[in-house]
Design an enzyme around this catalytic site. Structure first.
Site, PDB file in Angstrom:
ATOM      1  N   ASP A  37       0.819  -1.211   0.000  1.00 61.58           N
ATOM      2  CA  ASP A  37       0.000   0.000   0.000  1.00 61.58           C
ATOM      3  C   ASP A  37       0.854   1.263   0.000  1.00 61.58           C
ATOM      4  O   ASP A  37       0.321   2.374  -0.055  1.00 61.58           O
ATOM      5  CB  ASP A  37      -0.946  -0.005   1.206  1.00 61.58           C
ATOM      6  N   ASP A  67     -10.453  -6.677  11.506  1.00 60.87           N
ATOM      7  CA  ASP A  67     -10.290  -8.113  11.709  1.00 60.87           C
ATOM      8  C   ASP A  67     -11.317  -8.663  12.697  1.00 60.87           C
ATOM      9  O   ASP A  67     -11.982  -9.678  12.436  1.00 60.87           O
ATOM     10  CB  ASP A  67      -8.866  -8.428  12.185  1.00 60.87           C
TER      11      ASP A  67
END
Length: 747
Positions: A152, A461
Site C-alpha cells: 500500500d 479483523d
C-alpha cells in the site's frame, strides 16, 4: 499385512481437550463473589446521605456514588473475563495422518498467502521480504503455494527487494528443504546462534557458508537502495516492472501495479534443484485522492479478488509483513482442521497466536499479549470460536466471499486453478487483474459490507470474524508448542500506547454500532461467545472507572475524607481480599503461562497506563469523529528506531523522550498519587489511632500501590539524564495540572 487407508480416513485429524484443574479456579471465583457482594453491601449501607449541618455533604455523597458505580463496572468487566476463562480448551493436530486421508500428499489443497505492507520507512523492505521468503519456504508442495505481497506504499524499493528475494529463493528453498531449516526467515535463521550454526558435516558447512554469503550480499543491496531512497537507473533497466513507477504521482495517487514475478504455471519457474517454485505476485492497488481506500481491509479485499483470478486457492493465509513464519509445518497444522472428516467442513478460519521475537526479558511494555494469547483466546475457542486477530490466520475462501455455512454441504474443498489449463499468459493475467484492484471496482457492490473484509472499523479483523461466525461458520484457535509466527512488538511507550488507542477505538466502534454482538449475534452465535467479545469491546470504557479510582481517593486524602472502611472490620477485609486476591491470582496465572514476577509488575503498570491514556483518548477521538470533526486514520507502528532507543529498550528503561498528551496525563496522575501518599502517611503517623482503626489506611495503601507502579515516571522526572527521560515541558504542564486539581479540592 498392509495398512488399511480406508480405516485411517475415518480417524480425526485433530483433538480438543478441556483445561484441567479448574476446581481451584472456580473456588476462587466463589470467594471473590462473596467479597464483591460485601463491598456492595458496605457502599449501600454506609452511604453518606447529607444533612443540613454537614458542609459539602452532597459532594461526598456524589463521590461515594461514583466509587460505587466504578466498583459495579469493575465487577461487570470481571464477569466478562470469567465467561472467557471459565473453560479454556486445547487443540492438538495429527499431521502424520494427513497423507493417509482421502486427500493424500498430492491432493492437498492450494494455499494463497497474503503479506501486507504499507510504508517502506516504517516497515523496511528487507523485513518484508524475509517474511515473504519464510512463507515461500513452507514444508508444503511448492506448486500449491502462491504468495501475494500487497504494497500500500506503492514503493519501488519494496518491489526491488521482492525481485531480489525471488532470485535468492531459488537457492534458499532447496537449502531449507534439504536441511530442515527452522525458522525459514533468512534473517532470523542466521541471527539465531542455536539454529544457524553449521552442522559438522562438510556438505552442510559448505552450503551454509555459501547461502549465508548470498543472503548477506542481497541484504547489502537492499539496504543500500533503501538508504539512498530510490532505485538507480542501472537497476531499473533490469526489470520491465520498474516502468510502472514512471507515472506514479505519490503513494496516494497511482494506477494499479501488478507483477507476477514468479509464475508457478511456468515449467521454467524452478529452483536450482529443478523443483517448482511458489507463485510470487507483487500488487500495489490503485489509489486516488477522491476515493477512500479503506486501509488494510481494502488491501485484503483487492488481494482476495486478484488471487481468485490468478490461483484461486480454497485456503487463504494472511500475515502482517513483520510476522515471519517460525514453523514450516504450520500449513499442515491448518489442514488438519480444514480436512477433518467430521468437523472440517464447518470451519471458516484457524487463528494462530501472535508471538514476538524482540521482547525484553521481563516484557517491559507487555507487548507479548501473553494472557490474551495463552488464556483468553482458548476461552473464546471453548465458547464458540476465537475472534479473528488480523494476522497468522488461515481462511476458507468461501467464508470470506460472503457465503453462509450450510450444514448439509460437506463437499470436499474445491481447489481448481481458474487459469491453469487455459494458456493465459502472465501478462494477460496482470492486465485482467488491474481492473480487480482499481478504485472504482467496488462501487455499488457488497465488498466491505457482505463480502470480504469489513469496512468502516479500525479493527476490521475483529468485525470480520464476528460477521463470519454470525453466518454460521465455526473458527478454531491453535497454539502449537513452537510458535507459528514471530513478529516485532513496539519498543517505545508511545508506540505501545498509540497501538492500544487504535485497538480501543476500533473495538468501541463495534460496541456502539449495529454489529454489537448482543444484538447482531442474537440467535446466530452462542450467548457465551457474544459475551466473550466484550472482553475487548469494553476496553475503552474501562478508562472512566480506572481514572476515577486513580484520581479521587488521592484528592480526598488531601482533604482528609475517608472513602474506605477500617481494615479492622469485615468490610475492610473484603476490600483487601478482592483487590489483593485478584492480583495474586493474576500473578499465578501469568507465571503458569511462562511469565516472570517482574513481567507481572510490568503487566500491571501497562494495564494502568493503557486504561488512563490509550483508552481515554480512544473514547475522546471516537466522540470527536462522531461529531464530524475528524476522519478515520490508520497509523502504521514503526518497526525501526534509533540505536540509543533500542539500547534503552534492552536495558528495560521505559522510553518517554517526546512530548505527548498521554505522557502529560501519566505524569499528572503520578504526581497526584505521590502527594496523596505524603498526606496519607501524615494522617497515619501523626494520630493517636492504631493502624487497624485508622480510616485512612486503605486509601493510603491504594496511593502507595499507585506510587510503586509509577516509579519509572518519578525516575524519568528526577533521576534520568538520558534522552528517554520526560521532557521538561511535559513535567511543567503536569505540575501545573496537579496544583490546579489539588487547589480545587482542598479549597
Amino acid at each position: 499385512m498392509g495398512k488399511n487407508h480406508g480405516d485411517d480416513d475415518d480417524l480425526p485429524l485433530f483433538e480438543t481437550k478441556s483445561a484441567q484443574r479448574r476446581t481451584q479456579f472456580r473456588l476462587f471465583v466463589g470467594t471473590m463473589l462473596v467479597g464483591i457482594f460485601s463491598i456492595f453491601v458496605y457502599r449501600l449501607r454506609y452511604m453518606p446521605f447529607p444533612t443540613k449541618e454537614e458542609e459539602g455533604a452532597v459532594v461526598i455523597l456524589l463521590v461515594w456514588i461514583g466509587l460505587f458505580v466504578s466498583e459495579l463496572w469493575f465487577t461487570l468487566y470481571w464477569f466478562v473475563t470469567l465467561v472467557v476463562r471459565w473453560n479454556p480448551v486445547y487443540r492438538h493436530t495429527f499431521k502424520d495422518r494427513l497423507i493417509h486421508t482421502r486427500y493424500g500428499e498430492k491432493d492437498l489443497p492450494r494455499v494463497d498467502i497474503f503479506v501486507c505492507t504499507a510504508d517502506p520507512k516504517a516497515e523496511p523492505p528487507l523485513m518484508v521480504v524475509n517474511t515473504v521468503l519464510s512463507v515461500m519456504a513452507y514444508d508444503y508442495p511448492p506448486h500449491k503455494l502462491s504468495v501475494y505481497l500487497s504494497d500500500d506504499g506503492a514503493s519501488e524499493l519494496t518491489f526491488y527487494a521482492l525481485l531480489e528475494a525471488s532470485e535468492f529463493s531459488k537457492k534458499w528453498l532447496p537449502f531449507c528443504n534439504k536441511f530442515k531449516v527452522e525458522p525459514r526467515s533468512p534473517e532470523a535463521y542466521f541471527t539465531n546462534n542455536k539454529a544457524s550454526q553449521p552442522l559438522d558435516v562438510d556438505d552442510h558447512r559448505d552450503q551454509w557458508t555459501s547461502i549465508k554469503r548470498l543472503y548477506e550480499d542481497m541484504k547489502t543491496r537492499i539496504e543500500s537502495a533503501t538508504k539512498v531512497g530510490k532505485i538507480s537507473e542501472m537497476l531499473r533497466r533490469t526489470h520491465k516492472g520498474f516502468l510502472d513507477w514512471d507515472s506514479v504521482s505519490s503513494k496516494r495517487d497511482h494506477h494499479t501495479i501488478i507483477q507476477i514475478i514468479i509464475d508457478g504455471r511456468d515449467p521454467k519457474a524452478v529452483d536450482i534443484d529443478g523443483h517448482a517454485l511458489p507463485t510470487l505476485v507483487y500488487l500495489a492497488r490503485e489509489k486516488r485522492p477522491q476515493y477512500h481506500h479503506n486501509f488494510k481491509a481494502g488491501a485484503m479485499n483487492s488481494l482476495i479478488r486478484v488471487s481468485a483470478q490468478i490461483s484461486n486457492a480454497p485456503i487463504i493465509l494472511n500475515v502482517d509483513c513483520d510476522m515471519y513464519s517460525n514453523y514450516s509445518e504450520s500449513v499442515r497444522d491448518a489442514m488438519c482442521f480444514f480436512l477433518d472428516k467430521e468437523k472440517g467442513h464447518e470451519i471458516a478460519y484457524i487463528q494462530f497466536p501472535q508471538a514476538f521475537e524482540n521482547l525484553t526479558e521481563n516484557d517491559i511494555y507487555s507487548g507479548s499479549l501473553r494472557l490474551i494469547m495463552e488464556v483468553d483466546l482458548r476461552g473464546f475457542d471453548s465458547n464458540g470460536g476465537p475472534c479473528y486477530i488480523g494476522t497468522g490466520c488461515f481462511h476458507r475462501r468461501e467464508s470470506l466471499s460472503g457465503k453462509k455455512y450450510e450444514a448439509s454441504n460437506k463437499v470436499l474443498l474445491e481447489w481448481k486453478r481458474k487459469n491453469e489449463d487455459k494458456g493465459i499468459s502472465a501478462e494477460a493475467l496482470e492486465e485482467t487483474c488491474k481492473l480487480l484492484a482499481s478504485c472504482t471496482y467496488e462501487e455499488n457492490t457488497s465488498w466491505g459490507k457482505e463480502m470480504g473484509v469489513m469496512y468502516g472499523c479500525a479493527v476490521e479483523d475483529i468485525l470480520t470474524g464476528l460477521v463470519i461466525q454470525c453466518r454460521g461458520w465455526k473458527s478454531v484457535y491453535y497454539n502449537p508448542i513452537r510458535k507459528a509466527f514471530l513478529g516485532v512488538a513496539p519498543i517505545t511507550l508511545q508506540q505501545a500506547l498509540v497501538q492500544h488507542k487504535r485497538w480501543g477505538e476500533g473495538n468501541l466502534q463495534i460496541f456502539l454500532s449495529k454489529y454489537c454482538p448482543l444484538t447482531y449475534g442474537y440467535k446466530k452465535i452462542p450467548l457465551r461467545l457474544q459475551l466473550s467479545y466484550f472482553i475487548s469491546l469494553l476496553w475503552s470504557l474501562n478508562c472512566f472507572a480506572s481514572l476515577y479510582y486513580v484520581i479521587v481517593p488521592s484528592l480526598f486524602l488531601l482533604k482528609g475524607i475517608s472513602l474506605f472502611p477500617q481494615i479492622s472490620n469485615i468490610w475492610g477485609l473484603s476490600f483487601l481480599y478482592v483487590f489483593f486476591g485478584n492480583r495474586v491470582y493474576s500473578l499465578g496465572e501469568l507465571l503458569m503461562c511462562g511469565g516472570t514476577y517482574w513481567e507481572w509488575l510490568n503487566y500491571q503498570r501497562m494495564w494502568l497506563f493503557k486504561r488512563t491514556t490509550s483508552y481515554f483518548f480512544s473514547v475522546l477521538d471516537h466522540v470527536i469523529r462522531l461529531l464530524g470533526f475528524t476522519d478515520a486514520t490508520f497509523i502504521v507502528t514503526a518497526k525501526v528506531v534509533d540505536d540509543d532507543v533500542s539500547e534503552r529498550y534492552e536495558r528495560e528503561l521505559i522510553e518517554f523522550g517526546t512530548t505527548s498528551p498521554m505522557f502529560t496525563i501519566l505524569t499528572t496522575l503520578a504526581l497526584l498519587n505521590a502527594l496523596g501518599l505524603i498526606w496519607g502517611l501524615k494522617r497515619l503517623v501523626f494520630t493517636d489511632q492504631s493502624l487497624v482503626l485508622n480510616p485512612f489506611v486503605l486509601q493510603a495503601s491504594l496511593c502507595a500501590l499507585l506510587v510503586f507502579i509509577n516509579m519509572p515516571i518519578y525516575q524519568a522526572i528526577f533521576l534520568r539524564k538520558d534522552k528517554g527521560r520526560l521532557p521538561n515541558s511535559v513535567i511543567y504542564q503536569s505540575i501545573m495540572l496537579t496544583l490546579v486539581a489539588c487547589s480545587i479540592v482542598v479549597c
